[in-house]
Design an enzyme around this catalytic site. Structure first.
Site, PDB file in Angstrom:
ATOM      1  N   ARG A   1       0.474  -1.502   0.126  1.00  0.00           N
ATOM      2  CA  ARG A   1       0.302  -0.127   0.256  1.00  0.00           C
ATOM      3  C   ARG A   1       1.097   1.356  -0.092  1.00  0.00           C
ATOM      4  O   ARG A   1       2.030   0.641   0.285  1.00  0.00           O
ATOM      5  CB  ARG A   1      -1.003   0.378   1.364  1.00  0.00           C
ATOM      6  CG  ARG A   1      -1.632  -1.051   0.909  1.00  0.00           C
ATOM      7  CD  ARG A   1      -2.367  -1.082   2.513  1.00  0.00           C
ATOM      8  NE  ARG A   1      -3.347  -2.120   2.983  1.00  0.00           N
ATOM      9  CZ  ARG A   1      -3.283  -3.207   3.451  1.00  0.00           C
ATOM     10  NH1 ARG A   1      -2.176  -3.679   3.940  1.00  0.00           N
ATOM     11  NH2 ARG A   1      -4.319  -4.205   3.672  1.00  0.00           N
TER      12      ARG A   1
ATOM     13  N   HIS B   1      -2.677   2.089  -5.959  1.00  0.00           N
ATOM     14  CA  HIS B   1      -2.702   0.999  -5.021  1.00  0.00           C
ATOM     15  C   HIS B   1      -3.363  -0.463  -6.640  1.00  0.00           C
ATOM     16  O   HIS B   1      -2.806  -1.115  -6.325  1.00  0.00           O
ATOM     17  CB  HIS B   1      -5.020   1.223  -4.367  1.00  0.00           C
ATOM     18  CG  HIS B   1      -4.597  -0.337  -3.303  1.00  0.00           C
ATOM     19  ND1 HIS B   1      -4.265  -0.388  -2.664  1.00  0.00           N
ATOM     20  CD2 HIS B   1      -5.436  -0.936  -3.632  1.00  0.00           C
ATOM     21  CE1 HIS B   1      -4.626  -1.410  -1.129  1.00  0.00           C
ATOM     22  NE2 HIS B   1      -6.054  -1.862  -2.457  1.00  0.00           N
TER      23      HIS B   1
ATOM     24  N   TYR C   1      -8.973 -12.391  -6.402  1.00  0.00           N
ATOM     25  CA  TYR C   1      -7.456 -12.286  -7.344  1.00  0.00           C
ATOM     26  C   TYR C   1      -6.971 -13.888  -7.818  1.00  0.00           C
ATOM     27  O   TYR C   1      -7.500 -13.966  -8.823  1.00  0.00           O
ATOM     28  CB  TYR C   1      -6.014 -12.359  -6.772  1.00  0.00           C
ATOM     29  CG  TYR C   1      -5.898 -10.330  -6.060  1.00  0.00           C
ATOM     30  CD1 TYR C   1      -5.814  -9.539  -6.846  1.00  0.00           C
ATOM     31  CD2 TYR C   1      -5.890 -10.777  -4.828  1.00  0.00           C
ATOM     32  CE1 TYR C   1      -6.025  -9.029  -6.226  1.00  0.00           C
ATOM     33  CE2 TYR C   1      -6.099  -9.136  -3.999  1.00  0.00           C
ATOM     34  CZ  TYR C   1      -6.024  -8.082  -4.737  1.00  0.00           C
ATOM     35  OH  TYR C   1      -5.497  -6.667  -4.075  1.00  0.00           O
TER      36      TYR C   1
ATOM     37  N   ARG D   1      -0.385  -2.969  -6.490  1.00  0.00           N
ATOM     38  CA  ARG D   1      -1.070  -4.309  -4.498  1.00  0.00           C
ATOM     39  C   ARG D   1      -1.676  -4.998  -5.480  1.00  0.00           C
ATOM     40  O   ARG D   1      -2.170  -5.983  -5.646  1.00  0.00           O
ATOM     41  CB  ARG D   1      -1.962  -3.500  -3.561  1.00  0.00           C
ATOM     42  CG  ARG D   1      -1.790  -4.363  -2.752  1.00  0.00           C
ATOM     43  CD  ARG D   1      -2.178  -3.903  -1.522  1.00  0.00           C
ATOM     44  NE  ARG D   1      -3.481  -4.614  -0.827  1.00  0.00           N
ATOM     45  CZ  ARG D   1      -2.637  -5.566   0.196  1.00  0.00           C
ATOM     46  NH1 ARG D   1      -1.209  -5.100   0.194  1.00  0.00           N
ATOM     47  NH2 ARG D   1      -2.735  -6.181   1.731  1.00  0.00           N
TER      48      ARG D   1
ATOM     49  N   LYS E   1      -3.387  -1.537   7.831  1.00  0.00           N
ATOM     50  CA  LYS E   1      -4.850  -1.759   8.186  1.00  0.00           C
ATOM     51  C   LYS E   1      -4.518  -3.259   8.934  1.00  0.00           C
ATOM     52  O   LYS E   1      -5.631  -4.894   8.393  1.00  0.00           O
ATOM     53  CB  LYS E   1      -5.275  -2.275   7.022  1.00  0.00           C
ATOM     54  CG  LYS E   1      -5.697  -0.556   6.589  1.00  0.00           C
ATOM     55  CD  LYS E   1      -5.887  -0.449   5.428  1.00  0.00           C
ATOM     56  CE  LYS E   1      -7.155  -1.266   5.109  1.00  0.00           C
ATOM     57  NZ  LYS E   1      -7.497  -1.142   3.624  1.00  0.00           N
TER      58      LYS E   1
ATOM     59  N   HIS F   1      -2.964  -9.931   4.301  1.00  0.00           N
ATOM     60  CA  HIS F   1      -4.732 -10.053   4.371  1.00  0.00           C
ATOM     61  C   HIS F   1      -4.919 -11.222   4.733  1.00  0.00           C
ATOM     62  O   HIS F   1      -3.924 -12.440   5.881  1.00  0.00           O
ATOM     63  CB  HIS F   1      -5.353 -10.954   3.541  1.00  0.00           C
ATOM     64  CG  HIS F   1      -5.067  -9.671   1.904  1.00  0.00           C
ATOM     65  ND1 HIS F   1      -5.447  -9.863   0.764  1.00  0.00           N
ATOM     66  CD2 HIS F   1      -5.166  -8.599   2.173  1.00  0.00           C
ATOM     67  CE1 HIS F   1      -5.411  -9.147  -0.490  1.00  0.00           C
ATOM     68  NE2 HIS F   1      -5.738  -8.088   0.067  1.00  0.00           N
TER      69      HIS F   1
END
Length: 183
Positions: free
Chosen positions: A47, A136, A171, A139, A72, A162
């Site tokens: 990010r 982004h 993805y 990413r 995050k 994640h």
């Protein structure tokens, strides 16, 4: 996820487009830094806030490793650094005469800002003929590139940091390689 997320435009770049973007980033005023920034954001799925927070001590040149502190509430992990990326890091750091802790610094000897990264990518994207590129996208490009190489959801999830596999599923769900050989 928005109800119409499946109708959104393509928000990632293919490998040929990434190569064009990297070449155009290298051709800019701060070519070594900008090239490394784009390369690392793509290769490590960073990010923008993670990229500008990278510090020199996150890079282990001897072991060819990068500590990726995720934001995050993501899973922070250590990533391998490939040879071309290692050379780009050495080239970028070799052009600096400071001892500042950040990996990416501005002309004013401060860490790059989000706005500066947006500008670098937008300018390189325009020079490459790719239109508007936002951070982004790199990413997402990382996630799609890994999925198209056939890597499983769990590995991509861990690599991108994640916590929830639902964020990674996009993805693998659209990876063209999944459908090869069906007919």
């Amino acid at each position: 996820m928005a109800a119409d997320a499946h109708e959104r435009g393509r928000d990632y770049l293919g490998l040929a487009q990434i190569d064009k973007l990297l070449a155009c980033a290298k051709a800019g005023r701060h070519g070594a830094r900008d090239h490394l920034l784009v390369l690392m954001m793509f290769r490590h799925g960073l990010r923008v806030s993670e990229a500008i927070a990278l510090r020199r001590d996150h890079v282990d040149l001897e072991q060819s490793r990068l500590w990726v502190p995720r934001l995050k509430r993501g899973l922070s992990v250590e990533h391998p650094v490939e040879g071309d990326e290692l050379r780009a890091i050495r080239r970028c750091l070799g052009q600096r005469d400071d001892f500042l802790p950040w990996l990416f610094v501005s002309e004013r000897q401060q860490p790059l800002t989000r706005q500066a990264v947006n500008y670098v990518l937008a300018a390189a994207g325009e020079r490459a003929g790719l239109g508007h590129i936002h951070p982004h996208m790199l990413r997402h490009s990382c996630g799609f590139a890994l999925a198209n190489r056939g890597y499983d959801l769990r590995l991509i999830q861990d690599y991108l940091g994640h916590r929830d596999p639902r964020h990674t599923a996009r993805y693998t769900r659209t990876a063209a390689s999944r459908f090869e050989g069906l007919w």
